[in-house]
Design an enzyme around this catalytic site. Structure first.
Site, PDB file in Angstrom:
ATOM      1  N   ASP A 115       1.921  -0.939  11.965  1.00 55.57           N
ATOM      2  CA  ASP A 115       0.594  -1.390  11.538  1.00 55.57           C
ATOM      3  C   ASP A 115       0.299  -2.830  11.968  1.00 55.57           C
ATOM      4  OD1 ASP A 115       0.014   1.036  10.352  1.00 55.57           O
ATOM      5  OD2 ASP A 115       0.825   0.442   8.407  1.00 55.57           O
ATOM      6  N   ARG A 163      -6.166   2.192  17.980  1.00 64.07           N
ATOM      7  CA  ARG A 163      -6.005   0.731  17.837  1.00 64.07           C
ATOM      8  C   ARG A 163      -5.763   0.028  19.169  1.00 64.07           C
ATOM      9  NH1 ARG A 163      -2.896   0.634  11.916  1.00 64.07           N
ATOM     10  NH2 ARG A 163      -4.857   0.520  10.760  1.00 64.07           N
ATOM     11  N   GLY A 210      -5.072   8.034   5.546  1.00 63.10           N
ATOM     12  CA  GLY A 210      -4.165   9.036   6.108  1.00 63.10           C
ATOM     13  C   GLY A 210      -2.940   9.208   5.241  1.00 63.10           C
ATOM     14  N   LYS A 218       0.838  -1.211   0.000  1.00 68.38           N
ATOM     15  CA  LYS A 218       0.000   0.000   0.000  1.00 68.38           C
ATOM     16  C   LYS A 218       0.867   1.253   0.000  1.00 68.38           C
ATOM     17  CE  LYS A 218      -3.035   0.600   3.467  1.00 68.38           C
ATOM     18  NZ  LYS A 218      -2.915   1.870   4.214  1.00 68.38           N
ATOM     19  N   SER A 219       1.872   1.292   0.846  1.00 68.89           N
ATOM     20  CA  SER A 219       2.726   2.492   0.928  1.00 68.89           C
ATOM     21  C   SER A 219       3.395   2.769  -0.411  1.00 68.89           C
ATOM     22  CB  SER A 219       3.820   2.279   1.986  1.00 68.89           C
ATOM     23  OG  SER A 219       3.242   2.187   3.253  1.00 68.89           O
ATOM     24  N   ARG A 233       2.844   5.975  -3.323  1.00 70.77           N
ATOM     25  CA  ARG A 233       4.003   6.765  -3.762  1.00 70.77           C
ATOM     26  C   ARG A 233       4.228   6.638  -5.266  1.00 70.77           C
ATOM     27  NH1 ARG A 233       4.237   5.652   1.480  1.00 70.77           N
ATOM     28  NH2 ARG A 233       5.589   6.808   2.914  1.00 70.77           N
ATOM     29  N   SER A 270       7.025   9.357  12.053  1.00 66.75           N
ATOM     30  CA  SER A 270       5.980   9.188  11.042  1.00 66.75           C
ATOM     31  C   SER A 270       6.547   9.316   9.637  1.00 66.75           C
ATOM     32  CB  SER A 270       4.881  10.238  11.254  1.00 66.75           C
ATOM     33  OG  SER A 270       4.028  10.253  10.126  1.00 66.75           O
ATOM     34  N   ARG A 281      -7.446  -3.015   9.694  1.00 63.33           N
ATOM     35  CA  ARG A 281      -6.547  -3.939  10.414  1.00 63.33           C
ATOM     36  C   ARG A 281      -7.196  -4.482  11.684  1.00 63.33           C
ATOM     37  NH1 ARG A 281      -2.431  -3.681   6.919  1.00 63.33           N
ATOM     38  NH2 ARG A 281      -1.906  -1.616   6.167  1.00 63.33           N
TER      39      ARG A 281
HETATM   40  C1  S3P Z   1       2.550   4.808   6.136  1.00 62.32           C
HETATM   41  C2  S3P Z   1       3.120   5.167   7.315  1.00 62.32           C
HETATM   42  C3  S3P Z   1       2.593   4.760   8.627  1.00 62.32           C
HETATM   43  C4  S3P Z   1       1.586   3.624   8.524  1.00 62.32           C
HETATM   44  C5  S3P Z   1       0.644   3.802   7.370  1.00 62.32           C
HETATM   45  C6  S3P Z   1       1.386   3.917   6.068  1.00 62.32           C
HETATM   46  C7  S3P Z   1       3.150   5.312   4.880  1.00 62.32           C
HETATM   47  O1  S3P Z   1       1.995   5.881   9.236  1.00 62.32           O
HETATM   48  O2  S3P Z   1       0.856   3.504   9.718  1.00 62.32           O
HETATM   49  O3  S3P Z   1      -0.241   2.697   7.290  1.00 62.32           O
HETATM   50  O4  S3P Z   1       2.843   4.775   3.798  1.00 62.32           O
HETATM   51  O5  S3P Z   1       3.954   6.250   4.959  1.00 62.32           O
HETATM   52  P1  S3P Z   1       2.897   6.934  10.051  1.00 62.32           P
HETATM   53  O6  S3P Z   1       4.021   7.255   9.185  1.00 62.32           O
HETATM   54  O7  S3P Z   1       2.063   8.134  10.320  1.00 62.32           O
HETATM   55  O8  S3P Z   1       3.272   6.205  11.306  1.00 62.32           O
END
Ligand code: S3P
Length: 451
Positions: A326, A357, A100, A28-29, A33, A173, A402
């Site tokens: 996560d 969570r 987010g 997903k990350s 990107r 983060s 999750r």
């Molecule tokens: C993510 C970073 C994490 C993670 C989120 C995906 C990302 O959040 O919890 O599911 O893709 O950069 P944080 O960076 O705010 O901890």
């Protein structure tokens, strides 16, 4: 997409051995990107293995609203970008749904262009803190006006004459780090982010791949990431690796479900993401890495997880939190099936995810007969040993994928079924979770309200 859909209750029942191969979806990350950087490059980026979960689809739609041309043909996503600083002003509100990552990265990417955009999300996202990104974005010259407490809906007025920024992230983060780096792309000179604890580094890696100048140094203050602004990003061919955070679910399900032996192939084991697997091995899990190799600059392996009847509770070191942030919900399901107490510290970020969570898991686990202690920044789960979890409860998923998947995994190993009030959010990150787990031998039913 803001989710106002009807809830989808699901029930997981004690399951026979889970066996076979679990081909989990793309990361997903990395998928977010790939779309955002593809939209900022000049020319066509081609992406295979993209996660087609709702979170990522919402980011694709947002990039189209900012002027990128995005189309899926066959198995490949074609992203024709507008160039650094080339975003158009969207003529509609940008709805990032549950994500987010989506909203924070996109805010960063547009904050140094002379355009405005208004962002919103679902009931979960609209509760989450945005000041953590709008604070550093204001240093570039952007302005943010949102609801009280820095919540969405929120309008960002991008900086017409952005200045580069040196910013030490106050919370560990990757989303904040990435928002600052993406904003730095359209600021002249060097933008620097300093993070005390290393968080996932996909942005740094991918920016480098697209031709940006990024240097990373370890200093006594932490990791210092320096980006030279206003590069011309070159389009890329990206093969998205499979998501270790999704792999966590079939892996953990196999460890706690009697007789199981599951292979989860081609999982990215970037050290900034793989903390769960280290933790599980410390607990005594029969989890092995097969065919370890490098692909596209990322370490990759096939994971093999077998039923592990003698799991022990451990103390998870706080400096590992960022690399498994996560995965604490599903770890707590495994900890419920271990002997002894699993203590998780340094985890207050869990309170501002898609749900709180710690609270969501604590309440649901207690309803399933598990002892949970908690504080602001820590929690502890005392397990009942293999086969010892009573279950027999309906738990709330709180718009959090999750949480929903973690309780369904727990249900496979509980004496009585575990019902999740709404499994709909699973589609944000792991749309094939239900058929994939069912094929392995797990019992999941769409529930009509009767046990
Ligand atoms: C993510 C970073 C994490 C993670 C989120 C995906 C990302 O959040 O919890 O599911 O893709 O950069 P944080 O960076 O705010 O901890």
């Amino acid at each position: 997409m803001s989710s106002h859909a009807a809830p989808i209750p699901m029930t997981a029942r004690r399951s026979g051995p889970l066996t076979g191969t679990a081909e989990v979806p793309g990361d997903k990350s990395i998928s977010h990107r790939a779309l955002i950087l593809g939209a900022l490059a000049v020319g066509e980026t081609r992406v295979t293995g993209l996660l087609e979960g709702q979170d990522v689809l919402d980011t694709a739609k947002a990039m189209q609203a900012f002027g990128a041309d995005i189309e899926k043909r066959g198995d490949t996503w074609h992203v024709n970008g507008v160039g650094t600083g080339g975003f158009a002003e969207p003529d509609q509100v940008i709805d990032c749904g549950n994500s987010g990552t989506g909203v924070r990265l996109i805010m960063g990417a547009m904050a140094t262009s002379p355009i405005s955009a208004t962002f919103t999300g679902d009931a979960s996202l609209n509760k989450r803190p945005m000041a953590r990104v709008t604070d550093p974005l204001s240093l570039f010259g952007a302005q943010a006006v949102g609801r009280s407490g820095g919540r969405l809906p929120m309008t960002i007025v991008g900086a017409a004459d952005p200045v580069p920024v040196r910013y030490e992230t106050p919370v560990p983060s990757a989303q904040v780090k990435s928002a600052v780096l993406l904003a730095g792309l359209n600021a002249p000179g060097e933008t620097v982010v300093i993070e005390r604890e290393a968080t996932r580094d996909h942005s740094e890696r991918m920016l480098t791949g697209f031709g940006a100048q990024v240097s990373v140094e370890d200093s006594p203050d932490g990791r210092v990431i320096t980006l030279r602004g206003q590069p011309e990003l070159r389009p890329q061919e990206i093969a998205v690796p499979r998501d270790p955070s999704s792999a966590a679910f079939p892996v953990c399900a196999a460890l706690i479900t009697e007789g199981s032996d599951v292979l989860v192939p081609n999982i990215g084991l970037n050290p900034t993401r793989a903390g769960l697997f280290t933790t599980l091995r410390e607990m005594g899990a029969d989890l092995t890495y097969e065919n370890e190799r490098e692909e596209g600059g990322e370490p990759v392996a096939n994971l093999r997880a077998r039923f592990s009847p003698d799991l022990r509770g451990i103390e998870v070191p706080p400096d590992r939190a960022a690399s498994m942030i996560d995965e604490y919900p599903v770890l707590s399901a495994v900890a419920s099936c271990a002997t002894g107490r699993t203590l998780m510290t340094g985890v207050k970020e869990l309170r501002v995810k898609e749900s709180d969570r710690i609270d969501a898991m604590a309440q649901g686990l207690r309803a399933c007969g598990i002892e949970v202690e908690e504080g602001e920044d820590w929690w502890a789960v005392t397990g009942r040993g293999a086969g010892g979890v009573p279950g027999g409860a309906t738990v709330e998923s709180r718009l959090d994928h999750r949480i929903a998947m973690s309780f369904l995994v727990l249900g496979f190993a509980s004496r009585e079924p575990v019902r999740v009030d709404d499994a709909g959010p699973i589609a944000t990150s792991f749309p094939i979770f239900e058929p994939l787990m069912t094929r392995l031998g797990a019992s999941i039913t769409r529930d009509n309200g009767v046990f």
